[in-house]
Design a protein around this motif. Structure first.
Motif, PDB file in Angstrom:
ATOM      1  N   UNK A 168       0.824  -1.213   0.000  1.00  0.00           N
ATOM      2  CA  UNK A 168       0.000   0.000   0.000  1.00  0.00           C
ATOM      3  C   UNK A 168       0.858   1.263   0.000  1.00  0.00           C
ATOM      4  N   UNK A 169       1.808   1.330  -0.924  1.00  0.00           N
ATOM      5  CA  UNK A 169       2.656   2.501  -1.063  1.00  0.00           C
ATOM      6  C   UNK A 169       2.201   3.335  -2.256  1.00  0.00           C
ATOM      7  N   UNK A 170       2.770   4.537  -2.364  1.00  0.00           N
ATOM      8  CA  UNK A 170       2.418   5.433  -3.471  1.00  0.00           C
ATOM      9  C   UNK A 170       2.754   4.801  -4.812  1.00  0.00           C
ATOM     10  N   UNK A 171       3.931   4.195  -4.906  1.00  0.00           N
ATOM     11  CA  UNK A 171       4.356   3.582  -6.166  1.00  0.00           C
ATOM     12  C   UNK A 171       3.440   2.418  -6.534  1.00  0.00           C
ATOM     13  N   UNK A 172       3.059   1.635  -5.550  1.00  0.00           N
ATOM     14  CA  UNK A 172       2.197   0.482  -5.808  1.00  0.00           C
ATOM     15  C   UNK A 172       0.824   0.904  -6.310  1.00  0.00           C
ATOM     16  N   UNK A 173       0.306   2.025  -5.829  1.00  0.00           N
ATOM     17  CA  UNK A 173      -1.037   2.467  -6.194  1.00  0.00           C
ATOM     18  C   UNK A 173      -1.099   3.170  -7.545  1.00  0.00           C
ATOM     19  N   UNK A 174       0.043   3.396  -8.169  1.00  0.00           N
ATOM     20  CA  UNK A 174       0.041   4.011  -9.490  1.00  0.00           C
ATOM     21  C   UNK A 174      -0.512   3.052 -10.532  1.00  0.00           C
ATOM     22  N   UNK A 175      -1.047   3.608 -11.599  1.00  0.00           N
ATOM     23  CA  UNK A 175      -1.541   2.791 -12.711  1.00  0.00           C
ATOM     24  C   UNK A 175      -0.375   2.050 -13.358  1.00  0.00           C
ATOM     25  N   UNK A 176      -0.542   0.761 -13.680  1.00  0.00           N
ATOM     26  CA  UNK A 176       0.564   0.016 -14.306  1.00  0.00           C
ATOM     27  C   UNK A 176       1.090   0.643 -15.582  1.00  0.00           C
ATOM     28  N   UNK A 177       0.221   1.295 -16.358  1.00  0.00           N
ATOM     29  CA  UNK A 177       0.677   1.930 -17.594  1.00  0.00           C
ATOM     30  C   UNK A 177       1.597   3.112 -17.302  1.00  0.00           C
ATOM     31  N   UNK A 178       1.375   3.782 -16.175  1.00  0.00           N
ATOM     32  CA  UNK A 178       2.276   4.864 -15.776  1.00  0.00           C
ATOM     33  C   UNK A 178       3.668   4.315 -15.464  1.00  0.00           C
ATOM     34  N   UNK A 179       3.723   3.164 -14.830  1.00  0.00           N
ATOM     35  CA  UNK A 179       5.011   2.547 -14.503  1.00  0.00           C
ATOM     36  C   UNK A 179       5.720   2.066 -15.767  1.00  0.00           C
ATOM     37  N   UNK A 180       4.958   1.511 -16.707  1.00  0.00           N
ATOM     38  CA  UNK A 180       5.563   1.083 -17.977  1.00  0.00           C
ATOM     39  C   UNK A 180       6.119   2.283 -18.721  1.00  0.00           C
ATOM     40  N   UNK A 181       5.364   3.384 -18.729  1.00  0.00           N
ATOM     41  CA  UNK A 181       5.851   4.608 -19.355  1.00  0.00           C
ATOM     42  C   UNK A 181       7.128   5.090 -18.681  1.00  0.00           C
ATOM     43  N   UNK A 182       7.197   4.959 -17.361  1.00  0.00           N
ATOM     44  CA  UNK A 182       8.398   5.370 -16.631  1.00  0.00           C
ATOM     45  C   UNK A 182       9.604   4.512 -17.030  1.00  0.00           C
ATOM     46  N   UNK A 183       9.394   3.215 -17.190  1.00  0.00           N
ATOM     47  CA  UNK A 183      10.489   2.322 -17.591  1.00  0.00           C
ATOM     48  C   UNK A 183      11.060   2.752 -18.937  1.00  0.00           C
ATOM     49  N   UNK A 184      10.182   2.972 -19.914  1.00  0.00           N
ATOM     50  CA  UNK A 184      10.656   3.315 -21.260  1.00  0.00           C
ATOM     51  C   UNK A 184      11.167   4.753 -21.333  1.00  0.00           C
ATOM     52  N   UNK A 185      10.516   5.662 -20.623  1.00  0.00           N
ATOM     53  CA  UNK A 185      10.950   7.053 -20.670  1.00  0.00           C
ATOM     54  C   UNK A 185      12.331   7.228 -20.035  1.00  0.00           C
ATOM     55  N   UNK A 186      12.522   6.652 -18.844  1.00  0.00           N
ATOM     56  CA  UNK A 186      13.814   6.767 -18.169  1.00  0.00           C
ATOM     57  C   UNK A 186      14.890   5.969 -18.899  1.00  0.00           C
ATOM     58  N   UNK A 187      14.537   4.757 -19.330  1.00  0.00           N
ATOM     59  CA  UNK A 187      15.521   3.913 -20.000  1.00  0.00           C
ATOM     60  C   UNK A 187      15.958   4.469 -21.338  1.00  0.00           C
ATOM     61  N   UNK A 188      14.998   4.842 -22.180  1.00  0.00           N
ATOM     62  CA  UNK A 188      15.344   5.369 -23.505  1.00  0.00           C
ATOM     63  C   UNK A 188      16.002   6.738 -23.396  1.00  0.00           C
ATOM     64  N   UNK A 189      15.568   7.537 -22.414  1.00  0.00           N
ATOM     65  CA  UNK A 189      16.224   8.831 -22.208  1.00  0.00           C
ATOM     66  C   UNK A 189      17.690   8.665 -21.851  1.00  0.00           C
ATOM     67  N   UNK A 190      17.982   7.708 -20.980  1.00  0.00           N
ATOM     68  CA  UNK A 190      19.379   7.420 -20.626  1.00  0.00           C
ATOM     69  C   UNK A 190      20.142   6.867 -21.813  1.00  0.00           C
ATOM     70  N   UNK A 191      19.475   6.071 -22.633  1.00  0.00           N
ATOM     71  CA  UNK A 191      20.142   5.451 -23.778  1.00  0.00           C
ATOM     72  C   UNK A 191      20.583   6.469 -24.815  1.00  0.00           C
ATOM     73  N   UNK A 192      19.739   7.442 -25.123  1.00  0.00           N
ATOM     74  CA  UNK A 192      20.069   8.383 -26.192  1.00  0.00           C
ATOM     75  C   UNK A 192      20.941   9.538 -25.700  1.00  0.00           C
ATOM     76  N   UNK A 193      21.027   9.743 -24.389  1.00  0.00           N
ATOM     77  CA  UNK A 193      21.837  10.843 -23.875  1.00  0.00           C
ATOM     78  C   UNK A 193      23.311  10.558 -24.146  1.00  0.00           C
ATOM     79  N   UNK A 194      24.095  11.576 -24.528  1.00  0.00           N
ATOM     80  CA  UNK A 194      25.474  11.332 -24.968  1.00  0.00           C
ATOM     81  C   UNK A 194      26.417  10.758 -23.927  1.00  0.00           C
ATOM     82  N   UNK A 195      26.202  11.044 -22.643  1.00  0.00           N
ATOM     83  CA  UNK A 195      27.123  10.550 -21.621  1.00  0.00           C
ATOM     84  C   UNK A 195      26.346   9.845 -20.502  1.00  0.00           C
ATOM     85  N   UNK A 196      27.086   9.447 -19.473  1.00  0.00           N
ATOM     86  CA  UNK A 196      26.499   8.624 -18.411  1.00  0.00           C
ATOM     87  C   UNK A 196      25.957   9.421 -17.241  1.00  0.00           C
ATOM     88  N   UNK A 197      26.083  10.750 -17.254  1.00  0.00           N
ATOM     89  CA  UNK A 197      25.688  11.539 -16.090  1.00  0.00           C
ATOM     90  C   UNK A 197      24.181  11.466 -15.844  1.00  0.00           C
TER      91      UNK A 197
END
Length: 263
Positions: A12-41
């Motif tokens: 019963x945490x905030x993250x758990x109560x989020x819609x699953x599609x929001x979490x999937x969007x977070x996975x792809x948004x954070x992952x792909x954003x890190x992937x295309x960024x030129x460096x590791x920072x």
């Protein structure tokens, strides 16, 4: 705290109560954003953020265990391979005797490591804080065919079901006097007799599940199918989706500007 399955524990945490599609969007948004960024920072910053998210989801210990358990070996391996033998190496920062460590290879390895850890960490949090039934219900609500949703549900449940079934069979055999402990060879010999009952029971369950779905009209066309699990979208979901989309768009723009400046 209620245990729902082997991979999901309701807290019963905030993250758990989020819609699953929001979490999937977070996975792809954070992952792909890190992937295309030129460096590791950016990746390093996202990893720190994921640790805070894991802490708020009351799973910091498990999250740290998998991140360090995967991150340390892969970091040592990639730093050695890319740092010593990358064709991009021009500026050398250390001499190991048998090979020189190049700055370009080290930076490239750091970029790969940060991207992998962001994908791993975000997906791990999504998986551990999302009930499988809610995930499939959310996918179906977005237009995924019910049969495809059932395939996703069955695929995600197959490993926990096999583990539970093997545990039950192993306990039954131990109660009958079958030796299930000891060294590696003894354990291998003990697991061989488990394979037959596990496989046969899995086939039986699959047949029974198919018959159950058929009797409930799962394959009927022309009707609107409903779901026992209800998935809702809150204001937090809308705000978080906006932030994630804005984050990804900002990363794209910043990446383009950085590459233009390099040119």
């Amino acid at each position: 705290m209620e245990k729902v399955s082997n991979s999901f524990v309701a807290k019963n945490t905030f993250v758990e109560n989020l819609n699953p599609m929001t979490k999937i969007l977070a996975v792809f948004s954070l992952g792909l954003g890190t992937l295309i960024f030129p460096n590791s920072w950016l990746g390093l910053g996202v990893i720190v953020l994921l640790f805070f998210v894991a802490g708020s989801a009351k799973m910091l210990k498990e999250f740290a265990k998998i991140m360090f358990g995967f991150g340390i070996p892969i970091t040592v391996m990639l730093m050695f391979i890319q740092g010593c033998y990358s064709p991009k190496n021009v500026t050398f920062i250390a001499d190991l005797g048998f090979a020189k460590v190049g700055l370009e290879g080290v930076l490239y390895a750091a970029k790969i490591i940060s991207t992998l850890l962001v994908f791993l960490g975000s997906f791990y949090i999504m998986n551990k804080t999302t009930y499988t039934g809610k995930l499939v219900a959310a996918l179906t609500a977005t237009g995924l065919p019910p049969k495809a949703g059932y395939l996703v549900l069955a695929s995600l449940n197959v490993v926990p079901q096999m583990q539970r079934r093997m545990s039950v069979i192993q306990e039954a055999q131990s109660a009958r006097g079958v030796e299930t402990g000891g060294g590696i060879i003894a354990r291998v010999k003990a697991y061989i007799p488990l394979l037959g009952p596990v496989v046969m029971s899995s086939l039986t369950d699959a047949q029974e599940r198919g018959m159950t779905l058929e009797t409930r009209g799962f394959g009927i066309t022309g009707v609107k199918q409903t779901s026992y699990v209800e998935v809702t979208k809150s204001t937090a979901d809308k705000v978080l989706k906006f932030i994630l989309i804005l984050f990804f768009a900002a990363v794209i723009v910043l990446t383009i500007l950085m590459k233009l400046n390099m040119i």
